[in-house]
Scaffold this motif. Structure first.
Motif, mmCIF file in Angstrom:
data_model
loop_
_atom_site.group_PDB
_atom_site.id
_atom_site.type_symbol
_atom_site.label_atom_id
_atom_site.label_comp_id
_atom_site.label_asym_id
_atom_site.label_seq_id
_atom_site.Cartn_x
_atom_site.Cartn_y
_atom_site.Cartn_z
ATOM 1 N N HIS A 243 8.532 36.475 74.679
ATOM 2 C CA HIS A 243 9.541 35.454 74.410
ATOM 3 C C HIS A 243 9.032 34.037 74.651
ATOM 4 O O HIS A 243 9.821 33.082 74.538
ATOM 5 N N LEU B 122 9.636 31.139 72.085
ATOM 6 C CA LEU B 122 10.944 30.486 72.026
ATOM 7 C C LEU B 122 10.988 29.200 72.858
ATOM 8 O O LEU B 122 11.970 28.459 72.782
ATOM 9 N N SER C 204 17.639 37.032 71.143
ATOM 10 C CA SER C 204 18.122 35.678 70.877
ATOM 11 C C SER C 204 17.960 34.824 72.124
ATOM 12 O O SER C 204 17.858 35.348 73.240
ATOM 13 N N ASP D 123 13.892 27.678 70.919
ATOM 14 C CA ASP D 123 15.325 27.872 71.110
ATOM 15 C C ASP D 123 15.781 26.979 72.264
ATOM 16 O O ASP D 123 15.130 26.913 73.320
ATOM 17 N N CYS E 179 11.832 39.871 69.779
ATOM 18 C CA CYS E 179 12.411 38.823 70.606
ATOM 19 C C CYS E 179 13.939 38.891 70.570
ATOM 20 O O CYS E 179 14.534 39.057 69.499
ATOM 21 N N ASP F 119 7.800 26.321 66.226
ATOM 22 C CA ASP F 119 8.707 26.587 65.112
ATOM 23 C C ASP F 119 9.858 27.501 65.509
ATOM 24 O O ASP F 119 10.949 27.426 64.933
ATOM 25 N N GLU F 120 9.627 28.401 66.475
ATOM 26 C CA GLU F 120 10.662 29.348 66.875
ATOM 27 C C GLU F 120 11.410 28.901 68.136
ATOM 28 O O GLU F 120 12.080 29.710 68.780
#
Length: 854
Positions: free
Chosen positions: A77, A80, A43, A87, A41, A84-85
């Protein structure tokens, strides 16, 4: 040829405007390759920056070279977005990511994506936090919007399946989100009644999941939990949708919801009828302004009132002189002449009444006629009325479990008599006629219903007027009262009365049943295909009522006489409908018992032109109504049908072509196997007329069902191409027409565009083969290749692979290899393997290296 990819910032940060990538696009392919090679992945900000490239790669019907991994990168992705991940840069992109996947699902190329599939990627786009249900909405309306729109639950097949799977995933974690949102509930509920099995199965599973239960694949008929009582509000707009499959599903969904909420049946009936009346054209009011506008135009021109008022004021001769001076600007210089100023004052009131009384009223009337002009809004109004009538037809479907009480029956039948049957649109009127027939047959069995319906329909049949007192709260302002509307009501009342007769029992009603049957038989002479079809369907159900079984022989004899001897085309066609209805209602054994097939065969072979045409009508409608039960008799009638193709009368030949097309559309796989040898045998006959008739039959096989079409075309097309070597010009012309008929059923748009080039290659292989192969090489295929496309392409490839020229063989081998990856159903290609495999093996041993390398 293509627009370059572009990203435009909208008013909000989450709106993107992305167009499809050009093909090829080296920069996008390089970016996607680097993202795939990273194998992890990115950012959040990096992915948000590069996401427009991924979306552009997933947009449009073509996959740009090097961009095949776009869906895999997007799916990688999705964690995201939430969890928990999560963004903050990727979370707002949920809607855009889902829209990109749904856009991909609108094209056939979506079937080429695996690991993950577009369905898996769409489900991953709606990943949520498991602990957020108690703290507010897990998914906003904007995030769910792609699943509910025209590219989602109201889109194509793949879009609807993907939307149902994604909503099912959401419902498994957050069932309250689905059950509490009326729009989400509506979209799932309507797809539960889609005709396509894959869509229906996915929607039913999602619906059951939302209500906390599971549904097995084998249990298709399991009852569904009821939707909310507000089901009618979001369903009504879908009855006017551009996609007919959605309209049909919405109609059944509406009726089923009425059955699950019995207390809302009468209110829903009134709501449906009111919606129909709102969309009903105001034809009567249109004629009034036309007459009144003529008066309004005459009124200002002829104004005798003005002269009368001028004479009463005195000194009329001096006024024009002073008006001339005033126009020259001299009136203002004379200050002492106040009388001159007072005299023009009475002219103003003389003009005012002519404007206010007539012209203003006519302006309002002409304005209202423009806003209700049926010509401008006819398509929308017609589609709305047809949607309402489809719901009424669904009320008669036993699967909807709707029960109409006597009040609802009165309102509904009175509405159909007043508005539906008098509708000026033939299609709408036919749907209303069928709806009245089915409602009377399904809900007219109670004593109270029979006591109301029979006098009601008889009154309409005698007077042509509807009983407007039964409309209740419905408006009667727009009810047509002209002669044409009365005639249409009478035609529909006959059919509806026949449906009520189904519920009559006992010897005391035998005379009533007989008179109703006689009335229906007389109605068969109506020069309307829709009326004749409705009457025939009703007549077949009465064949075992009362004393009718004893009258079957005489009824059939009279109908057969009229079918074969009547001078009127409408009477012959109607009698053919009657024969098919009587045989259907009395049983298949009546064909042999009363020698129906024998009489039709003799008339088709030895009769005069009108008898032949009538016999062909009867064969066509018997096959249509009996279906598979009539297949054994097709073989018996086939020689007579082949002979009819060569008849000297054009009407007989047209009837033979229509009959052959319908027979082929009704044949099963076994029936095709029975018919094919007889047709091919006739093709080998030396007489050119017999060969021409067999070619017509081979061409009519284009009307076969898709499965039967795929099995028979590998035998049909080679025979048709063989006919081009015949010496008789009419045989060649017939073969060309037959191939043209086959080309019309091609579903692949790319092949359809070059169909004429392929046909030229089949008719003139010496000069047309290389051009056809070049056209296939230059064509970029975006859709799967169907069986009719294969039937035209494979003979061209077969010719190309056996050609002496190296270029032709290279093209043929290249196309054969690429074509295998684009076939819709692999089973369609199996019959062509014995043709192409030997040619490809020979090409492998070709002395030219370039040919062998392909």
């Amino acid at each position: 040829m293509r627009k370059k990819s572009s990203v435009e910032k909208g008013t909000t940060a989450s709106t993107l405007s992305v167009s499809a990538l050009p093909s090829p696009c080296a920069s996008a392919a390089c970016a996607i390759f680097e993202m795939e090679e990273y194998d992890d992945c990115l950012s959040g900000p990096s992915f948000a920056f590069l996401f427009p490239i991924l979306r552009a790669a997933l947009t449009g019907p073509r996959t740009a070279p090097g961009c095949e991994a776009a869906l895999k990168i997007l799916d990688r992705h999705t964690p995201l977005i939430a969890g928990d991940e999560a963004d903050a840069s990727v979370g707002p992109l949920r809607r855009e990511m889902a829209s990109a996947v749904l856009e991909l699902l609108t094209h056939d190329r979506s079937q080429a994506f695996f690991d993950p599939t577009p369905y898996d990627a769409l489900i991953s786009c709606y990943i949520t936090d498991d602990d957020k249900e108690s703290s507010g909405p897990v998914l906003s309306s904007a995030e769910l919007a792609p699943l509910l729109g025209d590219n989602g639950a109201l889109g194509g097949k793949n879009c609807r399946i993907g939307s149902m799977l994604a909503l099912g995933s959401i419902a498994s974690k957050h069932p309250r989100l689905v059950c509490k949102n009326p729009l989400i509930e509506n979209r799932i509920w309507i797809n539960c009644f889609e005709k396509n099995k894959a869509i229906r199965s996915a929607a039913r599973k999602t619906w059951m999941t939302a209500f906390g239960s599971e549904l097995d694949d084998a249990d298709e008929d399991a009852p569904l939990p009821a939707p909310s009582k507000l089901y009618a509000i979001p369903l009504l707009p879908l009855l006017n949708h551009k996609d007919q499959s959605i309209v049909s599903a919405a109609a059944v969904a509406f009726a089923t919801a009425m059955g699950l909420h019995p207390s809302s049946v009468e209110k829903s009936v009134i709501r449906l009828c009111s919606t129909y009346i709102d969309a009903f054209p105001t034809v009567v009011k249109e004629a009034e302004p036309k007459v009144q506008t003529k008066k309004s135009t005459i009124a200002p021109v002829v104004a005798p009132k003005k002269t009368a008022k001028k004479i009463s004021t005195g000194l009329p001769t001096k006024k024009p002189k002073k008006s001339i001076l005033a126009g020259a600007g001299l009136a203002g210089s004379s200050a002492g002449k106040k009388k001159i100023i007072k005299k023009p004052m009475p002219k103003a009131p003389s003009k005012a009444p002519t404007v206010t009384k007539e012209m203003l009223e006519n302006q309002f009337k002409s304005g209202s006629s423009k806003t209700l002009d049926p010509e401008k809004e006819s398509e929308e109004k017609v589609s709305t009325r047809l949607g309402i009538l489809s719901v009424i037809a669904s009320l008669a479907d036993p699967s909807t479990n709707v029960t109409l009480d006597i009040n609802a029956i009165k309102i509904l039948t009175a509405f159909l008599m007043a508005y539906g049957l008098s509708d000026g649109n033939e299609k709408v009127c036919g749907a209303a006629r069928n709806g009245a027939r089915d409602v009377a047959a399904t809900h007219g069995s109670s004593d109270a219903a029979i006591a109301f319906l029979i006098p009601h329909f008889e009154a309409v049949l005698n007077t042509g007027k509807a009983d407007e007192s039964c409309l209740g709260s419905l408006s009667n302002v727009k009810v047509p009262r002209d002669v044409a509307a009365s005639d249409r009501r009478k035609e529909g009342a006959v059919v509806a009365l026949g449906s009520v007769a189904l519920h009559l029992k006992g010897e005391e009603n035998a005379d009533k049943i007989d008179s109703t049957i006689n009335m229906l038989i007389d109605a068969l002479r109506t020069p309307s295909e829709g009326v004749q079809s409705s009457v025939a369907l009703c007549l077949s159900k009465l064949m075992k009522k009362g004393r009718t079984p004893e009258r079957v022989e005489t009824i059939l004899a009279d109908l057969m006489k009229e079918c074969l001897q009547s001078e009127s085309l409408a009477a012959r066609r109607g009698a053919a409908y009657g024969i098919s209805a009587v045989v259907k209602g009395s049983g298949i054994a009546s064909l042999k018992k009363y020698e129906v097939v024998k009489q039709l065969e003799e008339a088709c072979t030895n009769g005069h032109s009108k008898a032949k045409e009538g016999a062909l009508f009867a064969i066509e409608l018997l096959c249509d109504r009996l279906g598979l039960l009539f297949e054994p008799y097709v073989i018996v009638l086939l020689p007579a049908l082949l002979k009819a193709f060569g008849d000297g009368d054009g009407y007989v030949r047209a009837a033979a072509a229509n009959t052959a097309g319908l027979i082929m559309s009704k044949l099963s796989a076994h029936g095709v196997k029975l018919v094919m040898p007889a047709v091919l045998k006739a093709f080998d006959e030396p007489a050119w007329r017999t060969k021409q008739a067999s070619i017509h039959m081979l061409g009519s096989m284009s009307h076969c069902a898709p499965k039967q079409l795929a099995s028979c075309l590998p035998k049909v097309v080679p025979k048709l191409t063989e006919a081009f070597s015949d010496t008789h010009p009419k045989v060649k012309a017939s073969a060309e027409e037959a191939l043209d008929e086959i080309s019309k059923v091609i579903r692949n748009p790319e092949v359809s565009q070059i169909a004429q080039i392929l046909l030229k290659a089949l008719t003139d292989p010496a000069t047309g083969t290389i051009k056809a192969l070049e056209s296939l090489i230059e064509t970029e295929f975006l859709h799967a290749i169907d069986a009719p496309s294969l039937a035209l392409i494979v003979p061209v490839l077969h010719r190309g692979l056996r050609d002496r020229a190296a270029t032709t063989k290279r093209y043929g081998a290249l196309i054969a290899g690429n074509m295998c990856t684009m076939i819709d159903d692999p089973r369609d290609f199996v019959p062509y393997l014995p043709i192409l495999l030997p040619d490809l093996k020979v090409v492998l041993l070709d002395p030219i290296p370039d040919v062998r390398s392909i």
